[in-house]
Design an enzyme around this catalytic site. Structure first.
Site, PDB file in Angstrom:
ATOM      1  N   LYS A  21       0.855  -1.208   0.000  1.00 26.50           N
ATOM      2  CA  LYS A  21       0.000   0.000   0.000  1.00 26.50           C
ATOM      3  C   LYS A  21       0.881   1.245   0.000  1.00 26.50           C
ATOM      4  O   LYS A  21       0.665   2.172  -0.779  1.00 26.50           O
ATOM      5  CB  LYS A  21      -0.880   0.011   1.243  1.00 26.50           C
ATOM      6  CG  LYS A  21      -1.515   1.377   1.547  1.00 26.50           C
ATOM      7  CD  LYS A  21      -2.383   1.378   2.769  1.00 26.50           C
ATOM      8  CE  LYS A  21      -1.671   1.724   4.020  1.00 26.50           C
ATOM      9  NZ  LYS A  21      -1.463   3.164   4.287  1.00 26.50           N
ATOM     10  N   ASN A  22       1.929   1.248   0.847  1.00 27.07           N
ATOM     11  CA  ASN A  22       2.713   2.479   1.012  1.00 27.07           C
ATOM     12  C   ASN A  22       3.735   2.684  -0.086  1.00 27.07           C
ATOM     13  O   ASN A  22       4.510   3.637  -0.048  1.00 27.07           O
ATOM     14  CB  ASN A  22       3.375   2.492   2.400  1.00 27.07           C
ATOM     15  CG  ASN A  22       2.310   2.638   3.488  1.00 27.07           C
ATOM     16  OD1 ASN A  22       1.155   2.962   3.193  1.00 27.07           O
ATOM     17  ND2 ASN A  22       2.680   2.362   4.721  1.00 27.07           N
ATOM     18  N   ARG A  91      -4.903  10.561   4.431  1.00 24.14           N
ATOM     19  CA  ARG A  91      -3.951  11.590   4.803  1.00 24.14           C
ATOM     20  C   ARG A  91      -2.773  11.652   3.843  1.00 24.14           C
ATOM     21  O   ARG A  91      -2.228  12.682   3.539  1.00 24.14           O
ATOM     22  CB  ARG A  91      -3.428  11.282   6.220  1.00 24.14           C
ATOM     23  CG  ARG A  91      -3.283  12.510   7.048  1.00 24.14           C
ATOM     24  CD  ARG A  91      -2.070  12.430   7.906  1.00 24.14           C
ATOM     25  NE  ARG A  91      -0.837  12.230   7.207  1.00 24.14           N
ATOM     26  CZ  ARG A  91       0.071  13.198   7.032  1.00 24.14           C
ATOM     27  NH1 ARG A  91      -0.203  14.404   7.425  1.00 24.14           N
ATOM     28  NH2 ARG A  91       1.225  12.952   6.457  1.00 24.14           N
ATOM     29  N   CYS A 115      -5.149  12.933  11.725  1.00 27.77           N
ATOM     30  CA  CYS A 115      -5.827  11.646  11.584  1.00 27.77           C
ATOM     31  C   CYS A 115      -5.757  10.949  12.929  1.00 27.77           C
ATOM     32  O   CYS A 115      -5.296  11.498  13.901  1.00 27.77           O
ATOM     33  CB  CYS A 115      -5.192  10.810  10.510  1.00 27.77           C
ATOM     34  SG  CYS A 115      -3.754  10.016  11.138  1.00 27.77           S
ATOM     35  N   ARG A 120      -0.155  15.005  12.820  1.00 26.99           N
ATOM     36  CA  ARG A 120       0.470  14.706  11.527  1.00 26.99           C
ATOM     37  C   ARG A 120       0.599  15.945  10.650  1.00 26.99           C
ATOM     38  O   ARG A 120      -0.033  16.081   9.622  1.00 26.99           O
ATOM     39  CB  ARG A 120      -0.269  13.573  10.810  1.00 26.99           C
ATOM     40  CG  ARG A 120      -0.101  12.289  11.611  1.00 26.99           C
ATOM     41  CD  ARG A 120      -0.712  11.104  10.963  1.00 26.99           C
ATOM     42  NE  ARG A 120       0.104  10.618   9.851  1.00 26.99           N
ATOM     43  CZ  ARG A 120      -0.276   9.574   9.107  1.00 26.99           C
ATOM     44  NH1 ARG A 120      -1.429   9.009   9.332  1.00 26.99           N
ATOM     45  NH2 ARG A 120       0.481   9.159   8.124  1.00 26.99           N
ATOM     46  N   ILE A 122       2.458  18.808   8.134  1.00 24.85           N
ATOM     47  CA  ILE A 122       3.215  18.618   6.881  1.00 24.85           C
ATOM     48  C   ILE A 122       4.259  19.723   6.730  1.00 24.85           C
ATOM     49  O   ILE A 122       4.661  20.071   5.628  1.00 24.85           O
ATOM     50  CB  ILE A 122       2.275  18.585   5.651  1.00 24.85           C
ATOM     51  CG1 ILE A 122       1.430  19.858   5.577  1.00 24.85           C
ATOM     52  CG2 ILE A 122       1.377  17.359   5.681  1.00 24.85           C
ATOM     53  CD1 ILE A 122       0.692  19.994   4.245  1.00 24.85           C
ATOM     54  N   ASP A 305       4.345   0.843  12.047  1.00 24.45           N
ATOM     55  CA  ASP A 305       3.114   0.210  11.549  1.00 24.45           C
ATOM     56  C   ASP A 305       2.939  -1.209  12.078  1.00 24.45           C
ATOM     57  O   ASP A 305       1.846  -1.768  12.006  1.00 24.45           O
ATOM     58  CB  ASP A 305       3.109   0.171  10.017  1.00 24.45           C
ATOM     59  CG  ASP A 305       3.014   1.568   9.443  1.00 24.45           C
ATOM     60  OD1 ASP A 305       3.279   1.731   8.243  1.00 24.45           O
ATOM     61  OD2 ASP A 305       2.702   2.500  10.208  1.00 24.45           O
ATOM     62  N   ARG A 397      -8.616  -0.345   4.397  1.00 26.85           N
ATOM     63  CA  ARG A 397      -7.735   0.663   3.787  1.00 26.85           C
ATOM     64  C   ARG A 397      -6.368   0.067   3.456  1.00 26.85           C
ATOM     65  O   ARG A 397      -5.677   0.520   2.563  1.00 26.85           O
ATOM     66  CB  ARG A 397      -7.534   1.842   4.754  1.00 26.85           C
ATOM     67  CG  ARG A 397      -8.723   2.765   4.896  1.00 26.85           C
ATOM     68  CD  ARG A 397      -8.335   4.004   5.671  1.00 26.85           C
ATOM     69  NE  ARG A 397      -7.072   4.522   5.180  1.00 26.85           N
ATOM     70  CZ  ARG A 397      -6.125   5.069   5.954  1.00 26.85           C
ATOM     71  NH1 ARG A 397      -6.323   5.168   7.251  1.00 26.85           N
ATOM     72  NH2 ARG A 397      -4.993   5.497   5.433  1.00 26.85           N
TER      73      ARG A 397
HETATM   74  C1  EPZ Z   1       4.158   6.946   6.107  1.00 20.40           C
HETATM   75  O1  EPZ Z   1       3.364   7.972   6.658  1.00 20.40           O
HETATM   76  C2  EPZ Z   1       3.248   5.728   6.029  1.00 20.40           C
HETATM   77  N1  EPZ Z   1       2.115   6.021   5.146  1.00 20.40           N
HETATM   78  C3  EPZ Z   1       2.732   5.375   7.426  1.00 20.40           C
HETATM   79  O2  EPZ Z   1       1.942   4.192   7.307  1.00 20.40           O
HETATM   80  C4  EPZ Z   1       3.937   5.079   8.326  1.00 20.40           C
HETATM   81  O3  EPZ Z   1       3.482   4.835   9.629  1.00 20.40           O
HETATM   82  C5  EPZ Z   1       4.888   6.288   8.322  1.00 20.40           C
HETATM   83  O4  EPZ Z   1       5.264   6.613   6.968  1.00 20.40           O
HETATM   84  C6  EPZ Z   1       6.156   6.023   9.121  1.00 20.40           C
HETATM   85  O5  EPZ Z   1       6.828   4.923   8.590  1.00 20.40           O
HETATM   86  C7  EPZ Z   1       2.303   5.964   3.806  1.00 20.40           C
HETATM   87  O6  EPZ Z   1       3.390   5.702   3.328  1.00 20.40           O
HETATM   88  C8  EPZ Z   1       1.105   6.238   2.953  1.00 20.40           C
HETATM   89  P1  EPZ Z   1       6.128  10.370   8.246  1.00 20.40           P
HETATM   90  P2  EPZ Z   1       3.916   9.496   6.690  1.00 20.40           P
HETATM   91  O7  EPZ Z   1       6.039  11.605   7.427  1.00 20.40           O
HETATM   92  O8  EPZ Z   1       4.687   9.774   5.454  1.00 20.40           O
HETATM   93  C9  EPZ Z   1       5.891  13.671  11.656  1.00 20.40           C
HETATM   94  C10 EPZ Z   1       0.070   2.823   7.611  1.00 20.40           C
HETATM   95  O9  EPZ Z   1      -0.465   2.338   8.613  1.00 20.40           O
HETATM   96  N2  EPZ Z   1       5.925  14.637  10.552  1.00 20.40           N
HETATM   97  O10 EPZ Z   1       7.387   9.560   8.209  1.00 20.40           O
HETATM   98  O11 EPZ Z   1       2.797  10.372   7.047  1.00 20.40           O
HETATM   99  C11 EPZ Z   1       4.561  12.935  11.664  1.00 20.40           C
HETATM  100  O12 EPZ Z   1       3.613  13.693  12.389  1.00 20.40           O
HETATM  101  C12 EPZ Z   1       0.550   4.261   7.636  1.00 20.40           C
HETATM  102  O13 EPZ Z   1       0.282   2.213   6.525  1.00 20.40           O
HETATM  103  C13 EPZ Z   1       6.045  15.994  10.850  1.00 20.40           C
HETATM  104  O14 EPZ Z   1       6.130  16.389  12.019  1.00 20.40           O
HETATM  105  O15 EPZ Z   1       4.929   9.386   7.918  1.00 20.40           O
HETATM  106  C14 EPZ Z   1       4.885  11.641  12.368  1.00 20.40           C
HETATM  107  O16 EPZ Z   1       4.844  11.851  13.766  1.00 20.40           O
HETATM  108  C15 EPZ Z   1       0.270   4.927   8.983  1.00 20.40           C
HETATM  109  N3  EPZ Z   1       6.059  16.899   9.830  1.00 20.40           N
HETATM  110  C16 EPZ Z   1       6.331  11.381  11.937  1.00 20.40           C
HETATM  111  O17 EPZ Z   1       6.847  12.625  11.431  1.00 20.40           O
HETATM  112  C17 EPZ Z   1       5.962  16.512   8.518  1.00 20.40           C
HETATM  113  O18 EPZ Z   1       6.010  17.388   7.627  1.00 20.40           O
HETATM  114  C18 EPZ Z   1       6.460  10.329  10.842  1.00 20.40           C
HETATM  115  O19 EPZ Z   1       5.745  10.785   9.748  1.00 20.40           O
HETATM  116  C19 EPZ Z   1       5.860  15.140   8.226  1.00 20.40           C
HETATM  117  C20 EPZ Z   1       5.837  14.220   9.255  1.00 20.40           C
END
Ligand code: EPZ
Length: 417
Positions: A21-22, A91, A115, A120, A122, A305, A397
């Site tokens: 998925k990811n 998201r 979410c 979360r 950006i 995850d 999902r």
């Molecule tokens: C990806 O989410 C995955 N989703 C998530 O899988 C996974 O848990 C996560 O990476 C970590 O491995 C997809 O790939 C679609 P991050 P993402 O940006 O990109 C903070 C699942 O269950 N952050 O690495 O959103 C954020 O709040 C899902 O399949 C900021 O602060 O993860 C989080 O605490 C859930 N500012 C941490 O970093 C930002 O601009 C990790 O987020 C971006 C992120």
């Protein structure tokens, strides 16, 4: 809809792992950058994939899904705005921002809702795109982005190895003028899969999978034919199901190098794990033992995850396991439901302490998020008696027809009203 699970039975059998998925999600977003036909294989049939396809169609691309194949006719986009209803379905749609901006010089998306896992933000995505020359303003929850003269490559140091921000930056810089160097990049296997896809379309990306990714901007991208990597979190989920039911499960098409941290924990719990080229087998014939400390970390550390599914296993282990969730602020929402099934878990901030019990009790429980739902599914498989799991749209999902996959492993599970 709910799942009705008749638990307490050992799982046994062989299963092919779904596509990731990811990985398919950012690869679909990358199609915005392409001109030509893209044919994708091993695509999981998930509601999140449906949402990503809806966004592509809205932007003007032609998409056909046929089983696990997706064919995209990429001919540039004829609009640069993703409406709120499409943005809020998942998201991770924020990963469309970079490619839309790179392809059309403008992008308007609604701020992705927080979410179930916490706020979360950006901010890391936005500061990276600004470094590439984008002007971004946030008006009434809508992000308005412009790059009138196109994006220009530069060095971008990510504050945190965010998976999405790394993907967004890679996508945006593929067509930028000059070279972009991303430092402190996320190293997840899905990043490598995305880079391999982009390079197959004519991009020039090096270093994906390491902390420094170098992208040399090109004029345009063509199409390609590509097979998506196997879903390492789905693999971790099914192997953990073998452990929690003291069963014997073989996964086909799983890549052990993607989940070494999970396999190490299953071995620590007393499972015997054997690996062939693209096959992993987990067998557990006694009560598993506790796994001491499980701390979630960016790849190659233990994946956040897999935290919830492993917590269900810890709930029935002999001894105490301590979890430390360092990636998301609020990723223990499944704990309350596990406690209702008889688990002995205490949480305090990032820490959850799990004292294993002999057996969980069947109950009616409700999913709070995707991986928390998977954890409840595993707990219900291990508990004697009949459990009902509600709000199963969360599970759909990320797991394609989960009940069919588990039934192939001799679980008694029904999707019913
Ligand atoms: C990806 O989410 C995955 N989703 C998530 O899988 C996974 O848990 C996560 O990476 C970590 O491995 C997809 O790939 C679609 P991050 P993402 O940006 O990109 C903070 C699942 O269950 N952050 O690495 O959103 C954020 O709040 C899902 O399949 C900021 O602060 O993860 C989080 O605490 C859930 N500012 C941490 O970093 C930002 O601009 C990790 O987020 C971006 C992120």
């Amino acid at each position: 809809m709910k799942f009705r699970i008749n638990g307490g039975k050992r799982l046994n059998g062989v299963l092919k792992v779904q596509g990731a998925k990811n990985s398919i999600l950012p690869i679909l977003a990358a199609c915005v950058l392409c001109k030509g036909e893209v044919v994708l294989h091993n695509c999981p049939k998930l509601s999140d994939v449906g949402s990503a396809i809806e966004i592509l169609v809205h932007l003007g691309l032609k998409v056909e899904q046929n089983g696990e194949d997706i064919r995209v006719l990429c001919r540039g986009i004829n609009c640069c705005e993703v409406p709120q209803n499409l943005m809020h379905q998942m998201r991770s749609s924020v990963v469309f921002l970079g490619p839309i901006l790179a392809a059309s010089g403008c992008a308007v998306i609604s701020m992705p809702g927080g979410c179930e896992l916490g706020p979360r933000p950006i901010d890391i995505h936005i500061s990276a795109l600004r470094r590439l020359g984008a002007e971004i303003s946030d008006e009434h929850g809508m992000l308005r982005c412009k790059a009138k003269n196109g994006l220009v490559g530069t060095q971008i140091d990510l504050l945190f190895p965010s998976v999405g921000a790394t993907e967004n930056t890679m996508l945006a810089s593929t067509l930028a003028k000059g070279t972009t160097v991303i430092t402190n990049a996320a190293r997840e296997p899905e990043i490598v899969d995305l880079a391999n896809f982009l390079n197959a379309c004519g991009a020039k990306i090096k270093g994906a999978g390491s902390s420094t990714v170098v992208i040399e901007g090109v004029k345009e991208l063509g199409g390609c034919e590509y097979s998506v990597m196997p879903d390492r979190i789905a693999a971790a989920t099914f192997l953990t199901a073998a452990a929690i039911t003291r069963g014997d499960v073989t996964l086909k098409g799983a890549r052990q190098e993607d989940i070494t941290s999970v396999l190490a924990l299953l071995k620590q719990a007393g499972c015997s794990v054997s690996v062939k080229s693209d096959e992993i087998r987990a067998l557990c014939d006694k009560r598993p033992s506790a796994m001491n400390i499980i701390k979630t970390l960016p790849y190659p550390g233990f994946p956040t995850d897999a935290q919830a599914p492993l917590m269900s296993l810890a709930a029935v282990c002999e001894g105490t396991t301590m979890f430390v969730e360092t990636i998301f602020e609020n990723r223990y929402r499944h704990v309350g439901e596990l406690i209702r099934m008889g688990a002995d878990i205490k949480t305090e901030g990032k820490v959850a302490v799990v004292n294993g019990v002999e057996r969980l009790k069947s109950a009616a429980v409700t999913c709070t998020d995707l991986r928390g739902g998977a954890a409840l599914f595993l707990a219900a498989l291990s508990a004697d008696g009949t459990s009902d799991i509600y709000s199963i749209e969360h599970i759909d999902r990320g797991y394609q027809h989960i009940e069919k996959d588990f039934a192939a492993l001799s679980a008694e599970v029904l999707r019913t009203e």
